[in-house]
Design a protein around this motif. Sequence first.
Motif, PDB file in Angstrom:
ATOM      1  N   SER A  88       0.835  -1.208   0.000  1.00  9.45           N
ATOM      2  CA  SER A  88       0.000   0.000   0.000  1.00  9.45           C
ATOM      3  C   SER A  88       0.864   1.251   0.000  1.00  9.45           C
ATOM      4  CB  SER A  88      -0.933   0.006   1.209  1.00  9.45           C
ATOM      5  OG  SER A  88      -1.838  -1.059   1.135  1.00  9.45           O
ATOM      6  N   HIS A  89       1.933   1.234   0.786  1.00  5.88           N
ATOM      7  CA  HIS A  89       2.852   2.377   0.842  1.00  5.88           C
ATOM      8  C   HIS A  89       3.526   2.593  -0.513  1.00  5.88           C
ATOM      9  CE1 HIS A  89       5.463   5.283   2.783  1.00  5.88           C
ATOM     10  NE2 HIS A  89       6.531   4.654   2.314  1.00  5.88           N
ATOM     11  N   LEU A  90       3.931   1.511  -1.151  1.00  3.02           N
ATOM     12  CA  LEU A  90       4.540   1.601  -2.478  1.00  3.02           C
ATOM     13  C   LEU A  90       3.558   2.202  -3.486  1.00  3.02           C
ATOM     14  CD1 LEU A  90       6.801   0.933  -4.529  1.00  3.02           C
ATOM     15  CD2 LEU A  90       5.759  -1.327  -4.738  1.00  3.02           C
ATOM     16  N   ILE A  91       2.324   1.765  -3.449  1.00  2.00           N
ATOM     17  CA  ILE A  91       1.306   2.273  -4.371  1.00  2.00           C
ATOM     18  C   ILE A  91       1.096   3.769  -4.153  1.00  2.00           C
ATOM     19  CG2 ILE A  91      -1.162   2.183  -4.944  1.00  2.00           C
ATOM     20  CD1 ILE A  91      -0.956  -0.891  -4.447  1.00  2.00           C
ATOM     21  N   VAL A  92       0.998   4.189  -2.902  1.00  2.97           N
ATOM     22  CA  VAL A  92       0.811   5.610  -2.600  1.00  2.97           C
ATOM     23  C   VAL A  92       2.007   6.418  -3.095  1.00  2.97           C
ATOM     24  CG1 VAL A  92       0.688   7.296  -0.707  1.00  2.97           C
ATOM     25  CG2 VAL A  92      -0.778   5.265  -0.673  1.00  2.97           C
ATOM     26  N   ARG A  93       3.227   5.923  -2.816  1.00  4.55           N
ATOM     27  CA  ARG A  93       4.430   6.648  -3.256  1.00  4.55           C
ATOM     28  C   ARG A  93       4.503   6.750  -4.775  1.00  4.55           C
ATOM     29  NH1 ARG A  93       9.345   3.940  -1.040  1.00  4.55           N
ATOM     30  NH2 ARG A  93      10.366   5.557  -2.205  1.00  4.55           N
ATOM     31  N   ALA A  94       4.166   5.671  -5.473  1.00  9.91           N
ATOM     32  CA  ALA A  94       4.194   5.704  -6.942  1.00  9.91           C
ATOM     33  C   ALA A  94       3.152   6.681  -7.474  1.00  9.91           C
ATOM     34  CB  ALA A  94       3.949   4.295  -7.499  1.00  9.91           C
ATOM     35  N   ASN A  95       1.976   6.691  -6.856  1.00 10.96           N
ATOM     36  CA  ASN A  95       0.930   7.625  -7.284  1.00 10.96           C
ATOM     37  C   ASN A  95       1.369   9.068  -7.047  1.00 10.96           C
ATOM     38  OD1 ASN A  95      -1.916   9.097  -6.232  1.00 10.96           O
ATOM     39  ND2 ASN A  95      -1.968   8.038  -8.215  1.00 10.96           N
ATOM     40  N   GLY A  98       3.485  10.457  -9.675  1.00 13.48           N
ATOM     41  CA  GLY A  98       2.874  10.726 -10.978  1.00 13.48           C
ATOM     42  C   GLY A  98       2.337   9.503 -11.699  1.00 13.48           C
ATOM     43  N   TRP A  99       2.529   8.314 -11.154  1.00 11.99           N
ATOM     44  CA  TRP A  99       1.996   7.113 -11.788  1.00 11.99           C
ATOM     45  C   TRP A  99       0.482   7.074 -11.588  1.00 11.99           C
ATOM     46  CZ3 TRP A  99       4.877   2.233 -12.856  1.00 11.99           C
ATOM     47  CH2 TRP A  99       6.245   2.441 -12.940  1.00 11.99           C
ATOM     48  N   GLU A 100      -0.227   6.562 -12.570  1.00 12.30           N
ATOM     49  CA  GLU A 100      -1.664   6.333 -12.450  1.00 12.30           C
ATOM     50  C   GLU A 100      -1.880   4.955 -11.833  1.00 12.30           C
ATOM     51  OE1 GLU A 100      -3.954   8.601 -13.145  1.00 12.30           O
ATOM     52  OE2 GLU A 100      -2.423  10.016 -13.841  1.00 12.30           O
ATOM     53  N   TYR A 101      -2.992   4.774 -11.128  1.00 13.91           N
ATOM     54  CA  TYR A 101      -3.250   3.496 -10.459  1.00 13.91           C
ATOM     55  C   TYR A 101      -3.213   2.299 -11.405  1.00 13.91           C
ATOM     56  CZ  TYR A 101      -4.104   5.852  -6.069  1.00 13.91           C
ATOM     57  OH  TYR A 101      -3.951   6.587  -4.932  1.00 13.91           O
ATOM     58  N   PRO A 102      -3.834   2.361 -12.590  1.00 16.86           N
ATOM     59  CA  PRO A 102      -3.734   1.192 -13.485  1.00 16.86           C
ATOM     60  C   PRO A 102      -2.292   0.856 -13.867  1.00 16.86           C
ATOM     61  CG  PRO A 102      -5.527   2.605 -14.192  1.00 16.86           C
ATOM     62  CD  PRO A 102      -4.770   3.356 -13.125  1.00 16.86           C
ATOM     63  N   GLU A 103      -1.443   1.865 -14.035  1.00 17.17           N
ATOM     64  CA  GLU A 103      -0.035   1.620 -14.360  1.00 17.17           C
ATOM     65  C   GLU A 103       0.678   0.925 -13.200  1.00 17.17           C
ATOM     66  OE1 GLU A 103       0.933   5.504 -17.132  1.00 17.17           O
ATOM     67  OE2 GLU A 103       0.916   5.760 -14.956  1.00 17.17           O
ATOM     68  N   ILE A 104       0.420   1.392 -11.987  1.00 18.05           N
ATOM     69  CA  ILE A 104       1.056   0.815 -10.802  1.00 18.05           C
ATOM     70  C   ILE A 104       0.646  -0.638 -10.646  1.00 18.05           C
ATOM     71  CG2 ILE A 104       1.257   0.949  -8.287  1.00 18.05           C
ATOM     72  CD1 ILE A 104       0.458   3.994  -8.628  1.00 18.05           C
ATOM     73  N   LEU A 105      -0.655  -0.881 -10.722  1.00 23.11           N
ATOM     74  CA  LEU A 105      -1.161  -2.236 -10.499  1.00 23.11           C
ATOM     75  C   LEU A 105      -0.742  -3.182 -11.619  1.00 23.11           C
ATOM     76  CD1 LEU A 105      -4.639  -1.268  -9.061  1.00 23.11           C
ATOM     77  CD2 LEU A 105      -2.585  -1.971  -7.819  1.00 23.11           C
ATOM     78  N   THR A 106      -0.663  -2.684 -12.843  1.00 18.63           N
ATOM     79  CA  THR A 106      -0.179  -3.518 -13.945  1.00 18.63           C
ATOM     80  C   THR A 106       1.282  -3.898 -13.725  1.00 18.63           C
ATOM     81  OG1 THR A 106      -1.751  -2.548 -15.505  1.00 18.63           O
ATOM     82  CG2 THR A 106       0.203  -3.588 -16.448  1.00 18.63           C
TER      83      THR A 106
END
Length: 144
Positions: A88-95, A98-106
């Motif tokens: 979750s922390h990684l996802i928040v930091r990536a967002n 500037g990353w979009e959620y679909p890019e992060i999750l992909t």
Amino acid sequence: MTREELSAKLEELFGAQKGALKAASKELPINYQNLKNMLSGRRPVPEWLDERFAALLALKEIKSPPSGIGPSLDRDDLCCDALDPHISHLIVRANEAGWEYPEILTALFNRAIEGLYQNTGEPETRQLLLDTIEHLELITKAPI
């Protein structure tokens, strides 16, 4: 939280070396001067800091998977729980970067598939993907 408790939590997470308070103010995030005022007692410590410290402590280490439980759904669930704050922390930091959620999750999904293939082989990877499709059909109530 008292100022003494605040001081102890700050030292536990960030250490006592020079610059630790500045680093803590960035990570919490909270204004550096406000943090100094809380430590001196000139300003009250807000209640929300308890939750923030709990989240930071969860990120400090990854719990070991439980012993005595062989590979099973129960162990998988416990491992997911242990890794969840970190992912979750990684996802928040990536967002925030500037990353979009679909890019992060992909990216995470592709990394997981590659890791599974490299560590368990093609049959297990295919089975996981088939199980994933079945799970998706269950939650969407629509065949794929």
